[in-house]
Design a protein around this motif. Structure first.
Motif, PDB file in Angstrom:
ATOM      1  N   GLN A  85       0.820  -1.211   0.000  1.00  0.00           N
ATOM      2  CA  GLN A  85       0.000   0.000   0.000  1.00  0.00           C
ATOM      3  C   GLN A  85       0.860   1.269   0.000  1.00  0.00           C
ATOM      4  OE1 GLN A  85      -2.495  -0.523   3.429  1.00  0.00           O
ATOM      5  NE2 GLN A  85      -3.745  -2.096   2.463  1.00  0.00           N
ATOM      6  N   LEU A  86       1.893   1.282   0.836  1.00  0.00           N
ATOM      7  CA  LEU A  86       2.767   2.463   0.883  1.00  0.00           C
ATOM      8  C   LEU A  86       3.589   2.607  -0.393  1.00  0.00           C
ATOM      9  CD1 LEU A  86       3.890   2.290   4.602  1.00  0.00           C
ATOM     10  CD2 LEU A  86       2.504   4.089   3.544  1.00  0.00           C
ATOM     11  N   ASN A  87       4.054   1.491  -0.936  1.00  0.00           N
ATOM     12  CA  ASN A  87       4.797   1.542  -2.202  1.00  0.00           C
ATOM     13  C   ASN A  87       3.942   2.149  -3.305  1.00  0.00           C
ATOM     14  OD1 ASN A  87       7.315   0.542  -1.463  1.00  0.00           O
ATOM     15  ND2 ASN A  87       6.727  -1.581  -1.816  1.00  0.00           N
ATOM     16  N   GLU A  88       2.692   1.735  -3.347  1.00  0.00           N
ATOM     17  CA  GLU A  88       1.783   2.238  -4.375  1.00  0.00           C
ATOM     18  C   GLU A  88       1.423   3.708  -4.133  1.00  0.00           C
ATOM     19  OE1 GLU A  88      -2.723   1.308  -5.812  1.00  0.00           O
ATOM     20  OE2 GLU A  88      -1.402  -0.421  -5.515  1.00  0.00           O
ATOM     21  N   LYS A  89       1.131   4.042  -2.906  1.00  0.00           N
ATOM     22  CA  LYS A  89       0.705   5.407  -2.574  1.00  0.00           C
ATOM     23  C   LYS A  89       1.810   6.439  -2.824  1.00  0.00           C
ATOM     24  CE  LYS A  89      -1.320   8.102   1.187  1.00  0.00           C
ATOM     25  NZ  LYS A  89      -1.897   8.056   2.541  1.00  0.00           N
ATOM     26  N   TYR A  90       3.054   6.097  -2.444  1.00  0.00           N
ATOM     27  CA  TYR A  90       4.148   7.068  -2.528  1.00  0.00           C
ATOM     28  C   TYR A  90       5.146   6.771  -3.640  1.00  0.00           C
ATOM     29  CZ  TYR A  90       2.275   8.676   1.874  1.00  0.00           C
ATOM     30  OH  TYR A  90       1.430   9.159   2.851  1.00  0.00           O
ATOM     31  N   HIS A  91       4.861   5.770  -4.464  1.00  0.00           N
ATOM     32  CA  HIS A  91       5.722   5.426  -5.598  1.00  0.00           C
ATOM     33  C   HIS A  91       7.168   5.190  -5.151  1.00  0.00           C
ATOM     34  CE1 HIS A  91       2.417   6.525  -8.283  1.00  0.00           C
ATOM     35  NE2 HIS A  91       2.233   7.556  -7.491  1.00  0.00           N
ATOM     36  N   ILE A  92       7.323   4.380  -4.129  1.00  0.00           N
ATOM     37  CA  ILE A  92       8.640   4.059  -3.583  1.00  0.00           C
ATOM     38  C   ILE A  92       9.397   3.207  -4.601  1.00  0.00           C
ATOM     39  CG2 ILE A  92       9.910   2.994  -1.667  1.00  0.00           C
ATOM     40  CD1 ILE A  92       8.173   5.360  -0.774  1.00  0.00           C
ATOM     41  N   GLU A  93      10.603   3.619  -4.925  1.00  0.00           N
ATOM     42  CA  GLU A  93      11.417   2.890  -5.892  1.00  0.00           C
ATOM     43  C   GLU A  93      11.885   1.554  -5.330  1.00  0.00           C
ATOM     44  OE1 GLU A  93      14.651   5.411  -7.069  1.00  0.00           O
ATOM     45  OE2 GLU A  93      13.352   6.682  -8.279  1.00  0.00           O
ATOM     46  N   GLN A  94      12.025   0.580  -6.208  1.00  0.00           N
ATOM     47  CA  GLN A  94      12.538  -0.728  -5.814  1.00  0.00           C
ATOM     48  C   GLN A  94      13.929  -0.585  -5.220  1.00  0.00           C
ATOM     49  OE1 GLN A  94      12.359  -3.342  -9.219  1.00  0.00           O
ATOM     50  NE2 GLN A  94      11.208  -4.821  -8.030  1.00  0.00           N
ATOM     51  N   GLY A  95      14.249  -1.462  -4.274  1.00  0.00           N
ATOM     52  CA  GLY A  95      15.561  -1.430  -3.641  1.00  0.00           C
ATOM     53  C   GLY A  95      15.577  -0.664  -2.332  1.00  0.00           C
ATOM     54  N   ASN A  96      14.459  -0.033  -2.000  1.00  0.00           N
ATOM     55  CA  ASN A  96      14.340   0.675  -0.730  1.00  0.00           C
ATOM     56  C   ASN A  96      13.636  -0.202   0.295  1.00  0.00           C
ATOM     57  OD1 ASN A  96      15.206   3.631  -0.972  1.00  0.00           O
ATOM     58  ND2 ASN A  96      14.003   3.322  -2.839  1.00  0.00           N
ATOM     59  N   TYR A  97      14.070  -0.093   1.518  1.00  0.00           N
ATOM     60  CA  TYR A  97      13.370  -0.708   2.644  1.00  0.00           C
ATOM     61  C   TYR A  97      12.461   0.357   3.241  1.00  0.00           C
ATOM     62  CZ  TYR A  97      16.979  -4.328   2.496  1.00  0.00           C
ATOM     63  OH  TYR A  97      17.823  -5.343   2.113  1.00  0.00           O
ATOM     64  N   LEU A  98      11.324  -0.053   3.763  1.00  0.00           N
ATOM     65  CA  LEU A  98      10.415   0.870   4.438  1.00  0.00           C
ATOM     66  C   LEU A  98      10.432   0.583   5.934  1.00  0.00           C
ATOM     67  CD1 LEU A  98       9.267   1.550   1.582  1.00  0.00           C
ATOM     68  CD2 LEU A  98       7.085   1.761   2.714  1.00  0.00           C
ATOM     69  N   PHE A  99      10.661   1.638   6.707  1.00  0.00           N
ATOM     70  CA  PHE A  99      10.740   1.532   8.161  1.00  0.00           C
ATOM     71  C   PHE A  99       9.641   2.362   8.790  1.00  0.00           C
ATOM     72  CE2 PHE A  99      14.991   1.331   6.354  1.00  0.00           C
ATOM     73  CZ  PHE A  99      15.479   0.158   6.890  1.00  0.00           C
ATOM     74  N   LYS A 100       9.134   1.884   9.916  1.00  0.00           N
ATOM     75  CA  LYS A 100       8.222   2.700  10.709  1.00  0.00           C
ATOM     76  C   LYS A 100       8.843   2.871  12.079  1.00  0.00           C
ATOM     77  CE  LYS A 100       5.181  -1.044  12.254  1.00  0.00           C
ATOM     78  NZ  LYS A 100       3.790  -1.493  12.319  1.00  0.00           N
ATOM     79  N   ILE A 101       8.702   4.085  12.604  1.00  0.00           N
ATOM     80  CA  ILE A 101       9.230   4.412  13.925  1.00  0.00           C
ATOM     81  C   ILE A 101       8.057   4.794  14.813  1.00  0.00           C
ATOM     82  CG2 ILE A 101      10.683   6.004  15.235  1.00  0.00           C
ATOM     83  CD1 ILE A 101      12.523   6.181  12.809  1.00  0.00           C
TER      84      ILE A 101
END
Length: 128
Positions: A85-101
């Motif tokens: 969902q976040l990848n789609e919403k923010y167009h995160i490029e492949q190769g990135n990790y997503l972190f939540k704090i």
């Protein structure tokens, strides 16, 4: 950065902060090459106890400063449906990790960071 190295850094951060009674966090550095989240026991105290460096950051959604929530892990990797969902919403490029704090006073993590790597420097092993 491979997943084993990433897991080791996440454990290092969370295990260190699990021992802390409290910690105040802020962004100590931010540019296209790195983003550094730094924590100290009090904002009136000039020396940081921990630096968390996100290498080659791609996306940040965050508070400017926040407090440790000692009831939850400080940082977690976003996986599963939330990742998609976040990848789609923010167009995160492949190769990135997503972190939540996680932060004190919030039901869900108010800080999301996408980057290619993660590195932790513990400056003060025993801040308390």
């Amino acid at each position: 950065m491979n997943t084993e190295e990433l897991t080791n850094e996440l454990l290092k951060i969370n295990n260190y902060l699990k021992k802390c009674l409290w910690m105040d966090f802020e962004f100590a550095h931010m540019d296209g090459g790195k983003l550094v989240v730094a924590g100290r026991i009090d904002t009136s105290y000039n020396d940081f106890a921990i630096n968390i460096e996100f290498g080659t950051p791609f996306f940040v959604s965050s508070l400017l400063s926040w407090h440790l929530d000692d009831a939850t892990p400080f940082i977690e990797l976003i996986e599963g449906d939330a990742l998609g969902q976040l990848n789609e919403k923010y167009h995160i490029e492949q190769g990135n990790y997503l972190f939540k704090i996680n932060a004190e006073g919030f039901d869900s993590a108010p800080i999301i960071i996408a980057s290619k790597s993660l590195k932790c420097e513990i400056i003060n092993e025993q801040p308390f």
